[in-house]
Enzyme design. Sequence first.
Site, PDB file in Angstrom:
ATOM      1  N   THR A  17      44.665  38.554 -45.793  1.00 28.03           N
ATOM      2  CA  THR A  17      45.427  38.411 -44.554  1.00 28.03           C
ATOM      3  C   THR A  17      44.485  37.957 -43.443  1.00 28.03           C
ATOM      4  O   THR A  17      43.278  38.195 -43.485  1.00 28.03           O
ATOM      5  CB  THR A  17      46.122  39.727 -44.158  1.00 28.03           C
ATOM      6  OG1 THR A  17      45.134  40.712 -43.822  1.00 28.03           O
ATOM      7  CG2 THR A  17      47.000  40.240 -45.279  1.00 28.03           C
ATOM      8  N   GLY A  18      45.051  37.286 -42.446  1.00 30.62           N
ATOM      9  CA  GLY A  18      44.208  36.736 -41.397  1.00 30.62           C
ATOM     10  C   GLY A  18      43.248  35.706 -41.954  1.00 30.62           C
ATOM     11  O   GLY A  18      42.112  35.581 -41.500  1.00 30.62           O
ATOM     12  N   GLY A  22      38.073  32.454 -38.816  1.00 32.28           N
ATOM     13  CA  GLY A  22      37.102  33.514 -38.656  1.00 32.28           C
ATOM     14  C   GLY A  22      36.644  34.167 -39.938  1.00 32.28           C
ATOM     15  O   GLY A  22      36.386  33.507 -40.951  1.00 32.28           O
ATOM     16  N   TYR A 171      41.926  49.738 -29.665  1.00 35.51           N
ATOM     17  CA  TYR A 171      41.241  49.094 -30.788  1.00 35.51           C
ATOM     18  C   TYR A 171      40.455  50.107 -31.609  1.00 35.51           C
ATOM     19  O   TYR A 171      40.549  50.126 -32.843  1.00 35.51           O
ATOM     20  CB  TYR A 171      40.311  47.995 -30.263  1.00 35.51           C
ATOM     21  CG  TYR A 171      39.578  47.273 -31.366  1.00 35.51           C
ATOM     22  CD1 TYR A 171      40.253  46.367 -32.178  1.00 35.51           C
ATOM     23  CD2 TYR A 171      38.227  47.518 -31.619  1.00 35.51           C
ATOM     24  CE1 TYR A 171      39.585  45.711 -33.205  1.00 35.51           C
ATOM     25  CE2 TYR A 171      37.561  46.864 -32.647  1.00 35.51           C
ATOM     26  CZ  TYR A 171      38.243  45.971 -33.436  1.00 35.51           C
ATOM     27  OH  TYR A 171      37.599  45.331 -34.469  1.00 35.51           O
TER      28      TYR A 171
END
Length: 293
Positions: A17-18, A22, A171
């Site tokens: 995922t993602g 990056g 976060y």
Amino acid sequence: MGELPVGPMARRVVLVTGGSGGIGKATAIGLARSGARVWIVGRDLRRTEAAADEIRAAGPRRVGVFVADLSSLAQVRQLADDVRQRLPRLNVLVNNVGGYWNTRQTTTDGLERTFALNHLAPFLLTNLLLDRLRESAPARVVTVSSQAHANGRIDFDDLQGVRDYSGARAYSKSKLANLLFTYELARRSPDLSVTANAVHPGVVNTSFGAEDPGAVQRLLVPLLRPFMKTPASGAATSIWVASAPELERVTGSYFDNGKPRRSAENSYDRAVAARLWQISSDLVALPAAPQPS
């Protein structure tokens, strides 16, 4: 005939995922180079397809694409349905997606965005894919946390920061939740058919937090960029934990810079982990499951 896969991950299927940029893209590239059949998840079709082209060029391996905004519970569920339909086997799930927002934002489900994307999305996706992972055993779940978890605190009276919100606290809390989830998942899979581990990628030079940056992102990060890890360097631990043969039966661990580390003491609180699991299950409407003995 196409090129036969070689390497430690040959014939293994991985979902990242993602994966459109990056650390996630770098993780997918590394696992593709190890022989894996890689699928990536991104929010934007064009960007995700472009990332898949980069991964294919670096592999070269077949690379598949799923598109989903994982801050939406409905899209997490649709992604899980799509994965089950298209992937008869799933050996590794890398929960890499994450974000940072300086101001409190809510998702289409009315959830605080950091908590929803960083914790509830991997929690729900992993649970929805557990049966497929177990059918593909030995399988691994690798969740990207952060050393920021050490500053995290789970406040069950204000879990989504309604009364008191800070981007940094939200976060850190979400990264602590990643570890509590990982350790609880490991306890719920004692047969080791699916191992669950978490990693800290380090401070990496990406566009992380750029949508809604705080003072640190605006002022300090530009000065620190020359000293940050590259995405490839930041992905190294995720790649190792996802693929290393010597870690096949290692579960419930936290890795930093390619080595096992002890995480913050509150990440090992079983009562908090069990309570967070139950509350998370309720929030995502996950059917009740037996608790570990």
